[in-house]
Design a protein around this motif. Structure first.
Motif, PDB file in Angstrom:
ATOM      1  N   UNK A 311       0.818  -1.215   0.000  1.00  9.91           N
ATOM      2  CA  UNK A 311       0.000   0.000   0.000  1.00  9.91           C
ATOM      3  C   UNK A 311       0.857   1.274   0.000  1.00  9.91           C
ATOM      4  N   UNK A 312       2.142   1.128   0.286  1.00  8.63           N
ATOM      5  CA  UNK A 312       3.009   2.311   0.457  1.00  8.63           C
ATOM      6  C   UNK A 312       3.250   3.050  -0.855  1.00  8.63           C
ATOM      7  N   UNK A 313       3.108   4.383  -0.767  1.00  8.61           N
ATOM      8  CA  UNK A 313       3.452   5.229  -1.916  1.00  8.61           C
ATOM      9  C   UNK A 313       4.750   5.988  -1.666  1.00  8.61           C
ATOM     10  N   UNK A 314       4.982   6.367  -0.394  1.00  8.19           N
ATOM     11  CA  UNK A 314       6.206   7.085  -0.033  1.00  8.19           C
ATOM     12  C   UNK A 314       6.925   6.301   1.058  1.00  8.19           C
ATOM     13  N   UNK A 315       8.156   5.879   0.764  1.00  4.61           N
ATOM     14  CA  UNK A 315       8.940   5.160   1.766  1.00  4.61           C
ATOM     15  C   UNK A 315       9.652   6.134   2.694  1.00  4.61           C
ATOM     16  N   UNK A 316      10.635   5.640   3.423  1.00  2.00           N
ATOM     17  CA  UNK A 316      11.438   6.514   4.279  1.00  2.00           C
ATOM     18  C   UNK A 316      12.477   7.281   3.449  1.00  2.00           C
ATOM     19  N   UNK A 317      13.093   8.298   4.067  1.00  8.15           N
ATOM     20  CA  UNK A 317      14.318   8.849   3.491  1.00  8.15           C
ATOM     21  C   UNK A 317      15.364   7.743   3.522  1.00  8.15           C
ATOM     22  N   UNK A 318      16.351   7.818   2.643  1.00  5.13           N
ATOM     23  CA  UNK A 318      17.298   6.701   2.565  1.00  5.13           C
ATOM     24  C   UNK A 318      18.211   6.585   3.766  1.00  5.13           C
ATOM     25  N   UNK A 319      18.560   7.686   4.403  1.00  5.85           N
ATOM     26  CA  UNK A 319      19.541   7.589   5.485  1.00  5.85           C
ATOM     27  C   UNK A 319      19.319   8.697   6.508  1.00  5.85           C
ATOM     28  N   UNK A 320      19.893   8.492   7.667  1.00  7.17           N
ATOM     29  CA  UNK A 320      19.660   9.422   8.769  1.00  7.17           C
ATOM     30  C   UNK A 320      20.144  10.847   8.459  1.00  7.17           C
ATOM     31  N   UNK A 321      21.379  11.030   7.930  1.00  3.97           N
ATOM     32  CA  UNK A 321      21.804  12.407   7.631  1.00  3.97           C
ATOM     33  C   UNK A 321      20.833  13.114   6.675  1.00  3.97           C
ATOM     34  N   UNK A 322      20.288  12.368   5.715  1.00  4.42           N
ATOM     35  CA  UNK A 322      19.372  13.001   4.767  1.00  4.42           C
ATOM     36  C   UNK A 322      18.058  13.354   5.453  1.00  4.42           C
ATOM     37  N   UNK A 323      17.559  12.485   6.331  1.00 10.31           N
ATOM     38  CA  UNK A 323      16.335  12.810   7.075  1.00 10.31           C
ATOM     39  C   UNK A 323      16.573  14.035   7.969  1.00 10.31           C
ATOM     40  N   UNK A 324      17.741  14.069   8.614  1.00 12.06           N
ATOM     41  CA  UNK A 324      18.041  15.208   9.489  1.00 12.06           C
ATOM     42  C   UNK A 324      18.153  16.502   8.671  1.00 12.06           C
ATOM     43  N   UNK A 325      18.711  16.381   7.480  1.00 13.73           N
ATOM     44  CA  UNK A 325      18.864  17.569   6.630  1.00 13.73           C
ATOM     45  C   UNK A 325      17.494  18.131   6.250  1.00 13.73           C
ATOM     46  N   UNK A 326      16.593  17.241   5.834  1.00 16.33           N
ATOM     47  CA  UNK A 326      15.247  17.668   5.444  1.00 16.33           C
ATOM     48  C   UNK A 326      14.553  18.333   6.642  1.00 16.33           C
ATOM     49  N   UNK A 327      14.707  17.694   7.795  1.00 21.76           N
ATOM     50  CA  UNK A 327      14.090  18.237   9.008  1.00 21.76           C
ATOM     51  C   UNK A 327      14.639  19.645   9.304  1.00 21.76           C
ATOM     52  N   UNK A 328      15.945  19.811   9.194  1.00 16.96           N
ATOM     53  CA  UNK A 328      16.556  21.119   9.475  1.00 16.96           C
ATOM     54  C   UNK A 328      16.108  22.180   8.474  1.00 16.96           C
ATOM     55  N   UNK A 329      15.989  21.775   7.210  1.00 18.70           N
ATOM     56  CA  UNK A 329      15.562  22.746   6.188  1.00 18.70           C
ATOM     57  C   UNK A 329      14.154  23.253   6.497  1.00 18.70           C
ATOM     58  N   UNK A 330      13.270  22.332   6.900  1.00 19.55           N
ATOM     59  CA  UNK A 330      11.892  22.733   7.191  1.00 19.55           C
ATOM     60  C   UNK A 330      11.867  23.610   8.449  1.00 19.55           C
ATOM     61  N   UNK A 331      12.602  23.184   9.480  1.00 23.90           N
ATOM     62  CA  UNK A 331      12.611  23.972  10.724  1.00 23.90           C
ATOM     63  C   UNK A 331      13.135  25.381  10.459  1.00 23.90           C
ATOM     64  N   UNK A 332      14.180  25.484   9.646  1.00 24.90           N
ATOM     65  CA  UNK A 332      14.755  26.792   9.323  1.00 24.90           C
ATOM     66  C   UNK A 332      13.716  27.658   8.607  1.00 24.90           C
ATOM     67  N   UNK A 333      13.021  27.061   7.610  1.00 27.61           N
ATOM     68  CA  UNK A 333      12.039  27.840   6.846  1.00 27.61           C
ATOM     69  C   UNK A 333      10.893  28.292   7.756  1.00 27.61           C
ATOM     70  N   UNK A 334      10.433  27.379   8.609  1.00 27.02           N
ATOM     71  CA  UNK A 334       9.300  27.711   9.480  1.00 27.02           C
ATOM     72  C   UNK A 334       9.714  28.795  10.489  1.00 27.02           C
ATOM     73  N   UNK A 335      10.949  28.696  10.983  1.00 26.44           N
ATOM     74  CA  UNK A 335      11.405  29.696  11.959  1.00 26.44           C
ATOM     75  C   UNK A 335      11.536  31.076  11.305  1.00 26.44           C
ATOM     76  N   UNK A 336      11.588  31.100   9.967  1.00 24.42           N
ATOM     77  CA  UNK A 336      11.711  32.384   9.263  1.00 24.42           C
ATOM     78  C   UNK A 336      10.415  32.783   8.574  1.00 24.42           C
TER      79      UNK A 336
END
Ligand code: NAD
Length: 469
Positions: A311-336
């Motif tokens: 049933x899955x359409x979107x899997x996980x990010x491939x690796x932890x650094x990439x997931x952390x990067x995406x998270x940081x980019x969103x947090x940075x944008x939201x904080x601004x």
């Protein structure tokens, strides 16, 4: 834990005492391991590729036949390879199966491609023929988002042209490629395709190795620059397929509801981890809210989960650094001042899952807009005029691809002509074919892959000029 899959060197399985873990991004836990290639083994892979080149380059018809047989073998092994790809990369199993099938498609396309020598003159005075000759050993290096299809973009044309190869997948996703090496080993003459695995320094050792005459690299802009520098002292040929920050410009005659689904998947396919995914949407001010809402509605309905779940359409990010990067980019944008209309956070639980996120109010100058996010996050930006949208779309060092969407396709095409990039799509995005050249402008790459242009890039010109007087 799955058994270690050996490297393929000189047509045989080669194991090592050293190994590294391969993590399943859906659990965050190691599930297998891959050999850490030693310097001596890399030397051996290069030596055997060089030896094989002497014979492999000679018989084009035999190469075509062997590539066709290789395509058949890959298809027959789909059920062995695809689950490994899902487990190491994270993508849905159906997508992994499609990726395996694309390897066969590419092998067959290049096996069948006709490229004739060019005869410039053939009269009583002179015969002049322009031939394309192979280069020798190719060092091929691939990233973790499409390990198999991006390897096939190199293997199929390079081998068809008469080169031999040493191929190294990303340390995040080595297993499906190692398996591919094993599947092809009984079909290809020994040494024609060697598959080695190891961490990043192995890539650097390949690019500085004296044997390869060409480096075919797909990966990030930063690493691409190292590769170019490493190739320079030996004047090795290079093809670099690098990162992208693709804009999609929606014109004011677009119907947001009608394009939302296609546009969403142009950005979120492979969970956004596609070099030429849509990474920024420019929407006319008059339709901005409608575009944001239409995209958010598709995002809310997308099923996130482990790739092995049908049933899955979107899997996980491939690796932890990439997931952390995406998270940081969103947090940075939201904080601004940006707002996550939907998503904006990790999915609770194990694995590197992140909610599909549509950002409104992000602006040029924020990292999530200026850089390649490479994940399930899409900023939607309003524009005041088409000239404004084009200036911002082109105002970056990236130039991989882009798209323009509108009801009047001729008008959209005229705007697409103004995009500074390797591929400009109209009312679509991410539409790739083996016969269509693919490459980046500016920092997104050097040279192209695919089509007869891609085949040529694994050759050099030789002129045969014969006097008849
Ligand atoms: P990366 O540059 O970190 O790694 C790519 C490969 O290079 C890996 O196999 C890695 O081990 C190897 N490597 C690392 N350091 C090296 C060095 N100094 N010398 C030689 N090789 C080295 O990229 P990644 O994170 O694996 O992949 C994501 C990037 O790839 C994104 O930027 C994406 O846009 C890009 N990409 C581009 C295309 C394209 O066709 N243009 C396609 C897919 C991905």
């Amino acid at each position: 834990m799955a058994d270690q899959i050996p490297m393929t060197i000189g047509g045989g399985d080669v194991a090592t005492s050293g190994a590294f873990d391969v993590v399943d991004p859906a659990t965050g836990l190691p599930f297998g391991s891959a050999p850490e290639c030693t310097e001596a083994q890399l030397d051996e892979a290069m030596r055997t590729a060089q030896d094989a080149y002497r014979t492999w380059r000679k018989d084009e018809d035999a190469r075509r036949e062997i590539l066709r047989a290789s395509a058949d073998a890959v298809l027959a092994a789909t059920d062995d390879i695809a689950p490994l790809l899902t487990q190491e990369q994270g993508k849905p199993l159906a997508d992994a199966q499609m990726e395996v099938r694309s390897v066969a498609l590419w092998l067959r396309y290049f096996a069948n491609l006709e490229v004739a020598d060019e005869v410039l003159a053939d009269d009583e005075n002179v015969h002049i023929r322009v031939e394309r000759r192979p280069l020798g050993v190719v060092a091929a290096i691939t990233p973790w988002n499409f390990p198999l299809s991006l390897a096939a973009w190199k293997i199929a044309p390079a081998l068809r042209a008469g080169n031999t190869m040493v191929l190294k997948p990303s340390p995040y996703t080595p297993l499906a490629t190692l398996k591919l090496g094993q599947v092809l080993a009984p079909i290809l003459p020994a040494g024609v395709l060697n598959v080695v695995s190891g961490s990043d320094p192995l890539g650097a050792n390949m690019t500085s190795h004296p044997v390869p005459r060409k480096i075919s690299f797909t990966g990030s802009v930063g690493t691409g620059k190292y590769v170019a520098a490493a190739a320079a002292p030996d004047l090795k040929r290079i093809t670099l397929e690098l990162g992208g920050n693709d804009p999609a410009i929606l014109l004011d005659d677009v119907d947001p509801q009608a394009v939302a689904e296609k546009l969403f998947w142009s950005a979120f396919r492979n969970n956004g981890q596609v070099c030429s995914a849509v990474k920024r949407v420019y929407a006319p001010e008059s339709k901005y809210d409608e575009v944001v809402e239409a995209l958010a509605a598709v995002a809310r309905s997308a099923k996130v989960g482990a790739g092995i779940d049908p049933a899955t359409q979107l899997g996980p990010l491939n690796n932890r650094p990439q997931r952390d990067r995406v998270e940081n980019l969103v947090q940075d944008a939201v904080s601004r001042g940006a707002q996550a209309v939907t998503g904006g956070a990790r999915v609770d639980g194990p694995g590197y899952f992140y909610q599909p996120t549509i950002l409104r109010g992000a602006t040029d100058g924020m990292a999530v807009v200026d850089e390649e996010q490479f994940g399930p996050v899409l900023p939607v930006l309003p524009y005041s005029s088409v000239a404004d949208a084009l200036e911002r779309a082109n105002g970056t060092n990236f130039g991989l691809s882009g798209s323009v969407w509108g009801a009047d396709a001729d008008r959209a095409e005229a705007v697409a002509e103004e995009l500074d990039c390797g591929t400009a799509w109209v009312n679509t995005h991410l539409a790739l074919r083996p016969d269509q050249p693919f490459g980046g402008a500016k920092w997104s790459g050097v040279g192209v892959e695919n089509g007869h242009w891609g085949l040529s890039s694994f050759t050099e010109t030789k002129v045969l000029h014969r006097s008849r007087r």
